[in-house]
Write a protein that holds these residues in place. Structure first.
Motif, short mmCIF file in Angstrom:
data_model
loop_
_atom_site.label_atom_id
_atom_site.label_comp_id
_atom_site.label_asym_id
_atom_site.label_seq_id
_atom_site.Cartn_x
_atom_site.Cartn_y
_atom_site.Cartn_z
N GLU A 242 0.83 -1.21 0.00
CA GLU A 242 0.00 0.00 0.00
C GLU A 242 0.86 1.26 0.00
OE1 GLU A 242 -3.35 2.18 2.85
OE2 GLU A 242 -2.54 0.20 3.38
N ARG A 243 1.88 1.27 0.82
CA ARG A 243 2.73 2.45 0.91
C ARG A 243 3.54 2.66 -0.38
NH1 ARG A 243 -0.25 3.79 4.04
NH2 ARG A 243 0.03 4.41 6.23
N ARG A 244 3.94 1.61 -1.01
CA ARG A 244 4.66 1.75 -2.28
C ARG A 244 3.77 2.36 -3.36
NH1 ARG A 244 8.00 -4.03 -2.48
NH2 ARG A 244 9.83 -3.30 -1.27
N ALA A 245 2.49 1.94 -3.38
CA ALA A 245 1.56 2.53 -4.35
C ALA A 245 1.39 4.03 -4.08
CB ALA A 245 0.22 1.82 -4.30
N LEU A 246 1.23 4.40 -2.80
CA LEU A 246 1.10 5.82 -2.46
C LEU A 246 2.39 6.59 -2.76
CD1 LEU A 246 -0.84 5.60 0.94
CD2 LEU A 246 -1.73 6.34 -1.28
N LEU A 247 3.53 5.93 -2.54
CA LEU A 247 4.80 6.59 -2.83
C LEU A 247 4.95 6.88 -4.32
CD1 LEU A 247 7.59 7.61 -1.99
CD2 LEU A 247 8.43 5.25 -2.16
N GLU A 248 4.51 5.94 -5.15
CA GLU A 248 4.58 6.17 -6.59
C GLU A 248 3.70 7.35 -6.99
OE1 GLU A 248 5.88 5.92 -10.33
OE2 GLU A 248 6.63 4.83 -8.58
N LYS A 249 2.49 7.45 -6.38
CA LYS A 249 1.63 8.59 -6.67
C LYS A 249 2.27 9.90 -6.18
CE LYS A 249 -2.94 6.37 -6.68
NZ LYS A 249 -4.27 6.37 -6.07
N ALA A 250 2.88 9.86 -5.01
CA ALA A 250 3.52 11.07 -4.48
C ALA A 250 4.67 11.51 -5.38
CB ALA A 250 4.02 10.81 -3.06
N ARG A 251 5.45 10.55 -5.87
CA ARG A 251 6.54 10.91 -6.78
C ARG A 251 6.00 11.50 -8.07
NH1 ARG A 251 10.15 5.39 -5.96
NH2 ARG A 251 11.19 6.04 -4.01
N GLN A 252 4.90 10.90 -8.57
CA GLN A 252 4.30 11.44 -9.79
C GLN A 252 3.76 12.85 -9.54
OE1 GLN A 252 1.24 8.92 -11.38
NE2 GLN A 252 0.92 10.17 -13.21
N ALA A 253 3.15 13.06 -8.36
CA ALA A 253 2.63 14.38 -8.03
C ALA A 253 3.77 15.40 -7.91
CB ALA A 253 1.84 14.32 -6.73
N GLU A 254 4.86 14.98 -7.30
CA GLU A 254 6.00 15.88 -7.16
C GLU A 254 6.56 16.28 -8.53
OE1 GLU A 254 9.75 14.39 -5.38
OE2 GLU A 254 9.28 15.80 -3.77
N ARG A 255 6.62 15.29 -9.42
CA ARG A 255 7.11 15.58 -10.76
C ARG A 255 6.16 16.52 -11.50
NH1 ARG A 255 7.49 10.85 -11.98
NH2 ARG A 255 5.61 10.49 -13.21
N LEU A 256 4.83 16.27 -11.36
CA LEU A 256 3.84 17.12 -12.04
C LEU A 256 3.88 18.55 -11.49
CD1 LEU A 256 0.82 14.67 -12.29
CD2 LEU A 256 2.23 15.50 -14.18
N ILE A 257 4.08 18.67 -10.16
CA ILE A 257 4.14 20.01 -9.56
C ILE A 257 5.34 20.78 -10.09
CG2 ILE A 257 4.57 21.23 -7.39
CD1 ILE A 257 2.85 19.08 -6.00
N ALA A 258 6.47 20.08 -10.19
CA ALA A 258 7.65 20.75 -10.72
C ALA A 258 7.45 21.14 -12.18
CB ALA A 258 8.87 19.83 -10.58
N GLU A 259 6.84 20.24 -12.97
CA GLU A 259 6.60 20.56 -14.38
C GLU A 259 5.61 21.70 -14.51
OE1 GLU A 259 5.38 16.89 -16.04
OE2 GLU A 259 7.40 16.01 -16.08
N ARG A 260 4.55 21.70 -13.64
CA ARG A 260 3.58 22.79 -13.70
C ARG A 260 4.23 24.12 -13.31
NH1 ARG A 260 -1.64 22.82 -9.83
NH2 ARG A 260 0.03 23.10 -8.32
N ALA A 261 5.12 24.09 -12.31
CA ALA A 261 5.80 25.33 -11.92
C ALA A 261 6.66 25.86 -13.06
CB ALA A 261 6.65 25.08 -10.67
N ASN A 262 7.35 24.94 -13.75
CA ASN A 262 8.16 25.37 -14.89
C ASN A 262 7.28 25.96 -15.99
OD1 ASN A 262 10.51 24.55 -13.65
ND2 ASN A 262 10.43 22.49 -14.53
N ALA A 263 6.13 25.28 -16.25
CA ALA A 263 5.23 25.78 -17.29
C ALA A 263 4.63 27.13 -16.88
CB ALA A 263 4.12 24.76 -17.55
N GLN A 264 4.30 27.29 -15.60
CA GLN A 264 3.74 28.55 -15.11
C GLN A 264 4.76 29.68 -15.26
OE1 GLN A 264 0.58 28.92 -13.98
NE2 GLN A 264 0.89 31.13 -13.79
N GLU A 265 6.00 29.36 -14.90
CA GLU A 265 7.04 30.38 -15.05
C GLU A 265 7.24 30.75 -16.52
OE1 GLU A 265 10.90 31.89 -16.03
OE2 GLU A 265 10.30 29.80 -16.40
N ARG A 266 7.20 29.75 -17.39
CA ARG A 266 7.35 30.02 -18.82
C ARG A 266 6.16 30.83 -19.33
NH1 ARG A 266 8.25 25.34 -19.89
NH2 ARG A 266 6.33 24.57 -20.83
#
Length: 734
Positions: A242-266
């Protein structure tokens, strides 16, 4: 100690040899088999080997063509530097004849012939107590350097040997204690130590005794433990999934947040760039002036110059030219000149009349009338000169007035013409820019400059935002960034609450690692419990026999444990003392090696670190910006490091003594540049130590204080002599 002469008799290839040595740097060069190693070996034996020694190595030093009674003989002439007594000469002669060997050491007129006392005196003079010490410090052989790249521990072992002397100090005691502890503590199954044998016997006896009483109870406990371990493992595995599944989602969310921040800055950057580009386009089409800024600046500068000139001309023409046509009064010099002429005439008449009267003797007038007449005439001449000077001054003033009046009348006409031309040029320039006056032109120039400055600032801002991208493509990039921001936002919303939690990935990462460790522990606990259940099969009937042997084994174990503690305590004390010595030695080495390596490598390596325990040497590599093990560098650099360490060790172990340094071509792997820098270092060292450098090359001869050239062997096999072994074989065959 500095050797000035070395003489050999019946020493390997030399039946007789005598060479002079410089107190500084001596280069001994010659081809292979010329006897360079023989010279090095002779110096080692003369300074450290007892003449009564018996050994195969001494027997092998005899020349092949020498008689049965020939034995090696070494003679030395040397000097000893003493701060109190200055330079003291000395001689040494050693004849290596086993038990019949003789020695003669003479220093300061004192002669020593006892072998033991002579070696003690030599050790005091050189600071080298034994032959291994000398060979591991002041005597460097080329093959020692050549083996370093094939054996990783060679450098460490040789430095250890250099510090400890290889045959003295604590090494022998440590070996004895290590061997004793090894015999006691060996844990191997095939050759167990005495402690292990006793411990195993005691444990076996104790286990056998206790097993009969606790077998059933222990078996039940092991089964309960196994059941609990299985339940914990199953639960931990489910939580981990269960925790591994949540960790994968958290990593994906972290990556999406970083990509969204880059897109917002652009998006923000290109949105701002679009606004700047639009404003630039507006400014380019709304210049205050129809003329370019450089042309307008040129016109305004011309108008300024003309305006300034007009004001100057108007100021000059504002006053009238003062011209006086009145008849000047009669000059003042004319009455004065008339009086002067009258006085001169009267004075001359009186003087002449008096002179004539005296000549004709008409009357007795004396010289007084004549003197008065001369004075009057003199006064008349003086007044005549003053009148002439006044007349001349009046004429000059009249001429100056005439010139000034003419100049003023003519200059006013020229200034009026220049004023007209300046006003016409000003009107022409104002007509060109369609402005009424200079103030309007100044205002237009200021507005155009502000407009151009605004354009330049916006252009720089646009280039800082998007670089050299074309303005027409900015809107498309902005819209693409906005679309990407929206897509990343929808993707984050689809991940659920985990995407909104701050630092979710770090928390879940820690939880997953903890669960993985817990799962491993649970599996280990389960395996251990299963093993205990399966291994719980001791025969209760053997308990009585094991109980009788338990007491004897316990007494034996206690005795061995006390002995082991004594050995370990002794070994720790020795190691502590040795580590303290090693720390002092390594710090000294680091300080000494830094300067030598800096000189030899041309500043490439300036920092050295020597490990206190392992004696591993590291250098600070400028390319890597970090420490590197010396064994990972080139053979030439490794040779330099080893040589610098040996030079530092010589200073360490000899203290204020100065033994000769004998080097067997340690620079053979160096390039010419490093070799010459290393040789310069040896020249500096030669101020403190005598350096004897053995080499096959003559490239160092120019830098030496003295050069000794050795001839190579000249004998060749012409086939006329039959080997002894072959003759014996032929005889046997016959």
């Amino acid at each position: 100690m500095r050797i000035t002469r070395l003489a050999l008799r019946d020493f390997r290839r030399y039946r007789e040899l005598e060479i002079p040595l410089s107190p500084g740097l001596t280069i001994v060069h010659g081809p292979n088999e010329a006897g360079k190693t023989t010279i090095q070996r002779a110096i080692e034996l003369a300074l450290t080997r007892k003449v009564t020694s018996n050994g195969a190595d001494l027997e092998a030093l005899r020349p092949w063509d020498a008689g049965d009674d020939a034995r090696p003989v070494v003679e030395l002439d040397f000097e000893v530097d003493d701060d109190e007594r200055g330079v003291r000469p000395g001689t040494l002669e050693k004849q290596f004849r086993g038990g019949k060997g003789t020695v003669r050491l003479e220093v300061d007129g004192e002669i020593i012939t006892d072998p033991t006392l002579a070696d003690q005196a030599l050790a005091e003079l050189t600071g080298i107590p034994s032959e291994p010490f000398f060979r591991s410090t002041a005597s460097v052989r080329h093959q020692e350097l050549a083996d370093l790249d094939r054996d990783e521990a060679a450098l460490r072992d040789r430095l250890q040997a250099s510090i400890s002397g290889a045959d003295r100090g604590t090494s022998r005691a440590r070996r004895i204690l290590d061997r004793a502890l090894y015999d006691l503590n060996t844990k191997g199954a095939k050759n167990p130590g005495r402690l292990k044998v006793a411990e195993e016997a005691v444990e076996q006896s104790r286990s056998a005794v206790e097993q009969g009483e606790l077998a059933l109870v222990q078996l039940e406990r092991d089964r309960d433990t196994l059941s609990g371990a299985r339940e914990r493992r199953t639960e931990t595995e489910a939580n981990l999934v269960e925790r591994r599944a949540l960790l994968e989602k958290a990593r994906q969310a972290e990556r999406l947040i970083a990509e969204r921040a880059n897109a917002q800055e652009r998006f923000e950057r290109y949105r701002q760039a679009v606004g700047v580009a639009e404003e630039l386009a507006t400014l380019h089409g709304s210049h205050p002036s129809t003329n370019p800024l450089p042309v307008l600046e040129q016109i305004v500068n011309r108008l300024r110059v003309l305006d300034r000139r007009i004001r100057e001309l108007q100021a000059a023409l504002s006053g009238e030219v003062a011209v006086s046509f009145d008849v000047p009064p009669p000059p003042t010099w004319q009455p004065l000149s008339r009086v002067a002429v009258l006085l001169v005439v009267i004075g001359l008449i009186v003087a002449v009349a008096t002179f004539v009267a005296r000549i004709v003797d008409v009357a007795q007038l004396g010289t007084t009338p004549m003197l008065i007449g001369g004075i009057v005439a003199g006064i008349g001449f003086i007044l005549a000169f003053v009148a002439w000077w006044l007349r001349r001054s009046d004429r000059v003033q009249q001429e100056l007035r005439d010139v000034e009046i003419d100049r003023r009348l003519r200059g006013r006409s020229e200034m009026e013409q220049e004023l007209g031309r300046a006003e016409a040029d000003t009107a022409q320039q104002l007509l060109g820019v369609d402005l009424p006056d200079l103030a309007a032109a100044e205002a237009l120039l200021a507005a155009e400059q502000e407009h151009a400055g605004r354009i330049d600032r916006l252009a720089a801002q646009l280039e800082g935002l998007v670089g050299q991208e074309k303005p027409e493509a900015l809107a498309g990039v902005r819209d693409g960034a906005a679309l990407e921001v929206e897509q990343k936002t929808h993707a984050l919303e689809a991940l659920g609450p985990i995407a909104k939690e701050a630092r979710a990935r770090e928390r879940l990462d820690v939880e997953v690692r903890e669960l993985e460790a817990a799962l491993e522990r649970a599996r280990d606990d389960e395996a251990n419990a299963r093993a205990r259940v399966e291994a719980n099969g001791v025969d209760a009937e053997q308990v009585a026999g094991h109980a009788e042997r338990l007491v004897g084994w316990q007494e034996e174990l206690a005795t061995l444990q006390r002995r082991a503690r004594v050995y370990e305590r002794t070994l720790r004390e020795i190691e502590g003392a040795e580590q303290a010595t090693m720390r002092t030695a390594t710090r000294f080495l680091e300080r000494r090696m830094v300067g030598d390596l800096d000189r030899i490598t041309g500043g490439r390596y300036r920092r050295v670190a020597v490990d206190d325990k392992t004696l591993d040497i590291r250098l600070f590599a400028p390319e890597k910006g970090d420490w590197v093990d010396v064994r990972s560098l080139s053979q030439g650099t490794l040779d330099l490091v080893y040589l610098a360490a040996r030079l530092g060790l010589v200073r360490l172990v000899t203290g204020d003594r100065r033994p000769p340094l004998v080097l067997d071509d340690p620079f053979v792997t160096l390039d010419d540049d490093r070799a010459m820098r290393a040789l310069e270092l040896l020249r500096e060292i030669a101020h403190d130590f005598q350096v004897i450098y053995l080499t096959t090359s003559d490239r160092y001869d120019d830098a030496a204080d003295a050069v000794v050239a050795l001839d190579g062997p000249t004998e060749v096999d012409d086939g006329s002599l039959e080997p002894v072994g072959a003759a014996a074989v032929g005889a046997a065959d016959g």
